[in-house]
Motif scaffolding. Structure first.
Motif, short mmCIF file in Angstrom:
data_model
loop_
_atom_site.label_atom_id
_atom_site.label_comp_id
_atom_site.label_asym_id
_atom_site.label_seq_id
_atom_site.Cartn_x
_atom_site.Cartn_y
_atom_site.Cartn_z
N LYS A 1 18.37 28.26 77.56
CA LYS A 1 18.16 27.25 78.55
C LYS A 1 19.10 27.57 79.81
CE LYS A 1 17.13 23.39 75.27
NZ LYS A 1 17.51 21.90 75.08
N SER B 1 11.65 33.12 75.23
CA SER B 1 13.12 32.39 74.65
C SER B 1 13.83 31.56 75.81
CB SER B 1 13.91 33.31 73.91
OG SER B 1 13.19 33.73 72.88
N TYR C 1 23.41 36.42 75.78
CA TYR C 1 23.10 35.23 74.80
C TYR C 1 22.67 35.64 73.46
CZ TYR C 1 19.79 31.34 73.17
OH TYR C 1 19.36 30.38 72.57
N GLN D 1 22.18 31.47 65.35
CA GLN D 1 21.29 31.93 66.14
C GLN D 1 20.12 31.98 64.89
OE1 GLN D 1 20.50 36.54 67.27
NE2 GLN D 1 21.32 35.41 68.97
N LYS E 1 15.53 32.06 64.57
CA LYS E 1 14.17 32.55 65.05
C LYS E 1 13.43 31.49 64.92
CE LYS E 1 10.88 36.28 65.63
NZ LYS E 1 10.43 37.69 65.10
N ASN F 1 10.63 32.70 69.51
CA ASN F 1 11.59 32.73 70.22
C ASN F 1 13.18 32.79 69.57
OD1 ASN F 1 9.79 32.25 72.28
ND2 ASN F 1 10.00 29.99 72.03
N LYS G 1 16.92 31.35 69.34
CA LYS G 1 17.64 30.13 69.86
C LYS G 1 19.12 30.16 69.44
CE LYS G 1 15.51 26.08 70.72
NZ LYS G 1 16.09 25.99 72.19
N ASN G 2 20.03 29.76 70.12
CA ASN G 2 21.28 29.64 69.82
C ASN G 2 21.65 28.32 69.66
OD1 ASN G 2 21.85 32.52 69.74
ND2 ASN G 2 22.96 32.67 71.39
N ILE G 3 22.33 27.94 68.59
CA ILE G 3 22.85 26.44 68.48
C ILE G 3 24.09 26.25 68.08
CG2 ILE G 3 22.56 24.19 67.50
CD1 ILE G 3 19.71 25.26 66.35
N TYR H 1 14.56 21.95 64.81
CA TYR H 1 14.05 23.21 64.48
C TYR H 1 13.87 23.58 63.05
CZ TYR H 1 15.77 22.87 69.53
OH TYR H 1 15.95 22.69 70.71
#
Length: 243
Positions: free
Chosen positions: A2, A30, A131, A144, A146, A150, A152-154, A180
């Motif tokens: 983001k 992403s 990232y 991390q 998928k 994309n 995505k890191n949370i 997600y």
């Protein structure tokens, strides 16, 4: 990843937005723009309840808070965030060291729009590589996953709980920034961090966000209002974490 843009000039703001959207559409899906702000106050308000991984900031913002001061606020809240400065004034570069915000790049605005676009894309690509590395470093406390095509890191601190999905071999993660689904196993996620506690074969909760334990009905009420089941087998585990 983001991205938040803070630029007080409308034309420049739209230019940055268009460059990033075009590039992400064709090369890095992403990357998404979470906020395109004209004032630092908008950014500060946004990050009180949301998070982003990359910030593109003008230094002169026609506000009581300049881009460098905004960067310091961001850095205090998120030491892992990537910060990219965009400015008309090359002599502002030395100030980034004074404010100790560890910026990734310092881009000088130029009338050559193609050159400016290339510099933004180059910095953005570097930010995205950073990232990606966060998910491979256990000390960053980042999950991390998928999601489709994309990445995505949370952050662990943004996760309320995990549950098994109706789709075989998939896990659903409930976080502050959304829900997600990804392929995985709860038993593997359980090993990530002590804060993640198994309450049921289908649930793995972040104990930090447990609001209430209804012992009679074997239900956990989380801080986001969602309910998670507790099995007899895992009930002692929950109690142990609450003591």
């Amino acid at each position: 990843m983001k991205v938040i843009i803070c630029e007080d000039d409308l034309e420049q703001r739209q230019f940055l937005q268009n460059v990033i959207r075009r590039y992400s559409s064709f090369h890095l899906p992403s990357i998404e723009i979470a906020l395109c702000a004209s004032t630092p106050e908008e950014v500060i308000s946004y990050i009180e309840n949301h998070s982003a991984e990359c910030y593109i900031l003008d230094i002169e913002l026609n506000s009581s808070i300049n881009g460098l001061e905004l960067a310091r606020i961001i850095r205090k809240q998120d030491p892992l965030a990537t910060i990219i400065f965009v400015t008309t004034f090359a002599n502002k570069l030395k100030l980034t060291f004074k404010y100790k915000v560890a910026a990734l790049d310092f881009i000088i605005k130029t009338s050559n729009q193609q050159l400016l676009a290339n510099n933004i894309i180059e910095a953005l690509t570097t930010a995205y590589q950073h990232y990606l590395t966060l998910g491979h470093n256990s000390s960053t406390k980042v999950l991390q996953i998928k999601v489709g095509e994309n990445i995505k890191n949370i952050r662990y601190e943004d996760i309320y709980y995990f549950e098994t999905s109706s789709i075989p071999h998939k896990i659903r993660v409930h976080s502050k920034n959304g829900i997600y689904e990804f392929y995985g196993k709860l038993k593997d996620l359980e090993k990530l961090d002590p804060r993640f506690c198994r309450s049921h074969n289908s649930y793995l909760i972040n104990i930090d966000y447990l609001h209430e334990y209804d012992v009679k009905n074997k239900i956990l009420i989380m801080e986001n209002g969602h309910e998670c089941l507790v099995s007899y087998r895992h009930a002692k585990n929950i109690v142990k974490h609450l003591v």
